[in-house]
Design a protein around this motif. Structure first.
Motif, PDB file in Angstrom:
ATOM      1  N   THR A  22       0.842  -1.185   0.000  1.00 48.13           N
ATOM      2  CA  THR A  22       0.000   0.000   0.000  1.00 48.13           C
ATOM      3  C   THR A  22       0.886   1.246   0.000  1.00 48.13           C
ATOM      4  O   THR A  22       2.066   1.189   0.324  1.00 48.13           O
ATOM      5  N   SER A  23       0.296   2.348  -0.351  1.00 46.84           N
ATOM      6  CA  SER A  23       1.042   3.602  -0.455  1.00 46.84           C
ATOM      7  C   SER A  23       0.669   4.545   0.679  1.00 46.84           C
ATOM      8  O   SER A  23      -0.512   4.678   1.027  1.00 46.84           O
ATOM      9  N   PRO A  24       1.636   5.260   1.242  1.00 50.19           N
ATOM     10  CA  PRO A  24       1.324   6.296   2.239  1.00 50.19           C
ATOM     11  C   PRO A  24       0.805   7.591   1.619  1.00 50.19           C
ATOM     12  O   PRO A  24       0.383   8.497   2.342  1.00 50.19           O
ATOM     13  N   THR A  25       0.835   7.673   0.312  1.00 52.01           N
ATOM     14  CA  THR A  25       0.394   8.887  -0.372  1.00 52.01           C
ATOM     15  C   THR A  25      -1.129   8.960  -0.393  1.00 52.01           C
ATOM     16  O   THR A  25      -1.795   8.011  -0.834  1.00 52.01           O
ATOM     17  N   ASP A  26      -1.673  10.055   0.063  1.00 49.02           N
ATOM     18  CA  ASP A  26      -3.117  10.284   0.040  1.00 49.02           C
ATOM     19  C   ASP A  26      -3.490  10.839  -1.330  1.00 49.02           C
ATOM     20  O   ASP A  26      -3.254  12.014  -1.633  1.00 49.02           O
ATOM     21  N   ALA A  27      -4.079   9.983  -2.166  1.00 50.83           N
ATOM     22  CA  ALA A  27      -4.392  10.371  -3.541  1.00 50.83           C
ATOM     23  C   ALA A  27      -5.520  11.385  -3.626  1.00 50.83           C
ATOM     24  O   ALA A  27      -5.735  11.983  -4.691  1.00 50.83           O
ATOM     25  N   ASP A  28      -6.253  11.596  -2.539  1.00 49.71           N
ATOM     26  CA  ASP A  28      -7.383  12.531  -2.574  1.00 49.71           C
ATOM     27  C   ASP A  28      -7.011  13.929  -2.080  1.00 49.71           C
ATOM     28  O   ASP A  28      -7.813  14.857  -2.190  1.00 49.71           O
ATOM     29  N   ARG A  29      -5.832  14.092  -1.533  1.00 50.35           N
ATOM     30  CA  ARG A  29      -5.452  15.395  -0.980  1.00 50.35           C
ATOM     31  C   ARG A  29      -5.017  16.349  -2.095  1.00 50.35           C
ATOM     32  O   ARG A  29      -4.152  16.020  -2.899  1.00 50.35           O
ATOM     33  N   PRO A  30      -5.590  17.528  -2.171  1.00 53.49           N
ATOM     34  CA  PRO A  30      -5.184  18.498  -3.199  1.00 53.49           C
ATOM     35  C   PRO A  30      -3.982  19.331  -2.748  1.00 53.49           C
ATOM     36  O   PRO A  30      -3.813  19.615  -1.567  1.00 53.49           O
ATOM     37  N   TYR A  31      -3.163  19.691  -3.712  1.00 55.47           N
ATOM     38  CA  TYR A  31      -2.023  20.575  -3.476  1.00 55.47           C
ATOM     39  C   TYR A  31      -2.022  21.647  -4.565  1.00 55.47           C
ATOM     40  O   TYR A  31      -2.283  21.363  -5.739  1.00 55.47           O
ATOM     41  N   SER A  32      -1.702  22.846  -4.178  1.00 54.37           N
ATOM     42  CA  SER A  32      -1.545  23.880  -5.202  1.00 54.37           C
ATOM     43  C   SER A  32      -0.203  23.696  -5.905  1.00 54.37           C
ATOM     44  O   SER A  32       0.759  23.184  -5.307  1.00 54.37           O
ATOM     45  N   GLY A  33      -0.141  24.124  -7.137  1.00 49.90           N
ATOM     46  CA  GLY A  33       1.139  24.103  -7.836  1.00 49.90           C
ATOM     47  C   GLY A  33       2.173  24.934  -7.113  1.00 49.90           C
ATOM     48  O   GLY A  33       3.360  24.588  -7.076  1.00 49.90           O
ATOM     49  N   GLU A  34       1.722  26.028  -6.525  1.00 50.92           N
ATOM     50  CA  GLU A  34       2.641  26.881  -5.769  1.00 50.92           C
ATOM     51  C   GLU A  34       3.259  26.112  -4.606  1.00 50.92           C
ATOM     52  O   GLU A  34       4.468  26.176  -4.369  1.00 50.92           O
ATOM     53  N   PHE A  35       2.428  25.372  -3.861  1.00 44.26           N
ATOM     54  CA  PHE A  35       2.932  24.599  -2.725  1.00 44.26           C
ATOM     55  C   PHE A  35       3.933  23.550  -3.188  1.00 44.26           C
ATOM     56  O   PHE A  35       5.013  23.389  -2.585  1.00 44.26           O
ATOM     57  N   LEU A  36       3.591  22.822  -4.247  1.00 41.35           N
ATOM     58  CA  LEU A  36       4.462  21.736  -4.707  1.00 41.35           C
ATOM     59  C   LEU A  36       5.786  22.258  -5.233  1.00 41.35           C
ATOM     60  O   LEU A  36       6.797  21.562  -5.154  1.00 41.35           O
ATOM     61  N   MET A  37       5.803  23.490  -5.749  1.00 41.84           N
ATOM     62  CA  MET A  37       7.046  24.047  -6.264  1.00 41.84           C
ATOM     63  C   MET A  37       7.820  24.840  -5.213  1.00 41.84           C
ATOM     64  O   MET A  37       9.023  25.033  -5.364  1.00 41.84           O
ATOM     65  N   THR A  38       7.145  25.275  -4.148  1.00 42.97           N
ATOM     66  CA  THR A  38       7.801  26.080  -3.110  1.00 42.97           C
ATOM     67  C   THR A  38       8.218  25.228  -1.917  1.00 42.97           C
ATOM     68  O   THR A  38       9.347  25.328  -1.432  1.00 42.97           O
TER      69      THR A  38
END
Length: 739
Positions: free
Chosen positions: A702-718
């Motif tokens: 199983t994966s620890p990644t929550d596939a339903d959680r949204p992230y902004s592009g800004e957050f992922l790049m910052t």
């Protein structure tokens, strides 16, 4: 720039004497008998000047200026020591006249004199399409009937310039060309750093970076074939400071040539850099007949002010759109038999592997070395090479039966060839010893128990073409070719060339390209892998004829992470053939994840896979087909460098920034190694919202990644995202999708 060459600018009546010649991306203008010729791309400008004496020089190469008229002010901004010769910044440096540095061209005229002086005569620019322009500049010697035409092909959107030269003369007798470069560049900066590559079999593309000091650094090969095995022909030069992935000014250079190459990198006494690249003139003085045109291969270069990553993405776009065969098209996943059988196979074994091909879920079965020769059967690499008839013991019903069996199993069939080479123990060698490259009076010396056929000989060219043509004629369902080239040239001698041995290395490559042109004219769409004992021959001239290349025979996935990282600076993933094999100690998931960063293939015994391993591979192939378009045609971003970090992270993001796939690997076996910090993504829309889902999961995990959680592009790049790579999660693949 020569401080004595100052200009005077005036207004009023003097302006009337300016003749404007408008080009597609700038203006060539005559002012006080000086002609300014700017070649402009999306971000850069290469500006040439024909001065009062009509000597063509490079006065600027850098970021495009908003005011094109200011290019002519650049030389006056420098206060360097005198240029005693007036030729330090020559656009194509001649030898034997006033030049004091390394020349781009050296000749002996028909009268025995060795001086050459090249002066500007004219230029013209053609708009080939919306984004491509061709600038041609003609230079002539004022004393001798000798001419060089410099060709600059600018791919505007990609900032790529492709440069080559055409040399001809009308003298009363032959002229000898001792050096004949494709391009001559001139750069100014506060310092220069070279990133070059070296290697050997299974050790390809190892980088070295060093500060360039005064004198000449030469990158070259004298191997004849498989020319890149020790010293690839690609390189980078950083200006002012070593460039990083996202910052700094860097020049990429690549000679489009599959034979002997030479690049001279010279820091002159003014602290400026001269780059001269072309065919290696080693053992190759060329006798040029009157009116004969000698066309050099093209030298590709791109300048980036945004670091190495931007340069590579621009070059990838150029390669897919303009150079790699079917660069925007499909690629076939495959199963290769080599590591499953080596030379030990028969028809029944291969039919079982064909069934395994269908079972695995790939598109094609590739039959590797060992299928040919009868008098001297190809049961090892000591015999049979050159005798391209099916081995009757192994394949009593020929290749055709295997092609039919593949079709019956719903897969395609491909085959391995090495048509440029011959074993001394072969019928071909017995019948045509004069077709073999070897010095007649010297002992033969072998590379992998083989010698090279003389492709300078038209009869040999016909033989190689017929070998390929016969395969397709007898087996019209043949769907893929793996073209190998394992030997280098020892004791270079062509019986066909007789007293013109100095032309051998050049004529060999001309012969190879003629054969490939004939094959592609008749079979334009058949995918072919460029293999040369690994990455020994990859270059952008060869990739006109091949859909993909084999980076290395070393398929250990940990090693491949490092190799594919370096190759990716110059070649896009769509051209990189990666196979899952039994090399290395990593689990099948790790091996497959690494191979998916390009064109996926397998070289394993499917029947030996554990049930879960097979289930994983089948599912991974299905998932690969869902995202391969992003890997092949998207933008690549290198996020975590395995040479600097404990992990490697590479992202491929679609052009519209709506989806991506991120590959993460553990590359250190130190205790506690892993992704302790988040990895910042690149190339996203900062205002958009994204979701991350882990894919390529092994059955039962199983994966620890929550596939339903949204992230902004800004957050992922910052801030970034932590893939949680560790000793228990050594390979993590994430699918990115815009909400």
């Amino acid at each position: 720039m020569n401080s004595r060459r100052k200009r005077k600018y005036s207004t009023g009546a003097a302006v009337c004497s300016i003749i404007l010649v408008f080009l597609s991306f700038g203006a060539g203008r005559l002012h006080a008998q000086e002609i300014i010729i700017p070649l402009v791309t999306e971000n850069n400008a290469l500006v040439l000047e024909a001065g009062k004496a009509k000597e063509l020089s490079i006065i600027y190469f850098g970021k495009k200026l908003a005011n094109a008229q200011e290019y002519q002010l650049v030389p006056s901004a420098y206060r360097q020591t005198s240029d005693y010769s007036g030729l330090l910044n020559a656009a194509y440096t001649p030898s034997g006249s006033r030049n004091l540095m390394e020349p781009a061209i050296t000749v002996t005229h028909a009268d025995g004199h060795q001086s050459l002086d090249l002066r500007y005569v004219r230029h013209e620019q053609q708009q080939l399409d919306h984004d491509v322009t061709l600038l041609n500049i003609t230079l002539k010697d004022p004393v001798y009937d000798f001419e060089v035409v410099l060709h600059y092909k600018a791919y505007v959107k990609q900032d790529v310039i492709e440069q080559w030269s055409v040399i001809r003369h009308g003298e009363k007798g032959n002229v000898t060309l001792h050096k004949y470069a494709s391009a001559n560049l001139y750069l100014k900066a506060g310092g220069f750093w070279l990133q070059q590559y070296h290697g050997d079999w299974a050790k390809e593309m190892r980088p070295e970076e060093s500060k360039i000091t005064h004198g000449i650094k030469t990158l070259d090969s004298k191997l004849g074939t498989r020319a890149n095995i020790f010293q690839p022909s690609v390189f980078m030069i950083s200006l002012n400071a070593p460039a990083s992935e996202d910052e700094g000014t860097v020049l990429y250079g690549a000679l489009s040539y599959s034979g002997n190459f030479r690049t001279d990198i010279e820091l002159d006494y003014q602290d400026n850099l001269r780059i001269i690249s072309g065919i290696n003139n080693y053992a190759s003085p060329y006798t040029l007949k009157p009116r004969e045109a000698f066309t050099t291969p093209s030298f590709l270069y791109i300048l980036s002010q945004k670091g190495k990553g931007y340069a590579s993405r621009q070059l990838h776009d150029w390669a897919r759109n303009y150079r790699i065969l079917n660069g925007k098209g499909e690629r076939l996943t495959l199963l290769n038999n080599w590591e499953a059988t080596y030379f030990d196979f028969n028809e029944n074994k291969l039919k079982a592997l064909l069934r395994d091909t269908k079972k695995l879920g790939v598109d094609l079965f590739l039959l590797d070395d060992g299928w040919f020769a009868n008098k001297y059967p190809r049961n090892n690499d000591n015999a049979g090479l050159g005798d391209w008839q099916e081995n009757k013991t192994k394949l009593p019903n020929g290749i055709a039966s295997l092609v039919k069996e593949a079709a019956a199993n719903g897969v395609k069939f491909g085959i391995w060839v090495e048509p440029e080479m011959v074993n001394p123990k072969s019928e071909l060698y017995e019948k045509h010893p004069d077709w073999v490259v070897k010095e007649p009076a010297r002992e033969e010396h072998y590379f992998r128990n083989q010698l090279v056929l003389d492709l300078a000989n038209p009869a040999v060219q016909d033989f190689v073409f017929r070998t390929m043509d016969d395969l397709f004629t007898r087996n019209p369902g043949l769907a893929y070719i793996k073209w190998d080239c394992n030997a280098v040239i020892y004791n270079a001698y062509s019986a066909h060339l007789g007293n013109h041995q100095n032309h051998f290395y050049i004529e060999y490559m001309r012969g190879l390209y003629r054969v490939l042109e004939r094959i592609r004219a008749k079979y334009p769409d058949v995918p072919m892998m460029l293999c040369s004992g690994g990455g020994g021959r990859v270059d952008y001239e060869a990739l006109k004829y091949f859909t993909e290349f084999w980076p290395s025979d070393n398929t250990d996935p940990l090693e491949r992470i490092f190799m594919q990282w370096e190759y990716s600076y110059f070649y896009p993933a769509v051209a990189t053939a990666n196979h899952v094999t039994d090399w290395g100690k990593q689990p099948v998931k790790f091996r497959t994840d690494v191979a998916m960063m390009g064109k996926l293939g397998f070289d394993i015994v499917v029947a030996h896979l554990a049930e879960k391993d097979l289930a994983y591979c089948r599912n991974a192939i299905r998932e690969y087909h869902s995202f391969k378009h992003i890997v092949w045609q998207g933008d690549q971003y290198r996020l975590a460098d395995p040479r600097k970090d404990e992990i490697a992270s590479i992202a491929y993001i679609s052009k519209d920034r709506s989806e991506g796939v991120i590959f993460n690997y553990l590359t250190s076996n130190r205790y506690g190694a892993g992704s302790s910090r988040p990895i910042r993504l690149k190339g996203l829309d900062p205002a958009a919202m994204y979701q991350l889902e882990e894919i390529s999961l092994y059955p039962g995990t199983t994966s620890p990644t929550d596939a339903d959680r949204p992230y902004s592009g800004e957050f992922l790049m910052t801030v970034g995202f932590n893939p949680e790579v560790s000793g228990s999660r050594t390979s993590v693949v994430l699918r990115l999708q815009k909400k």
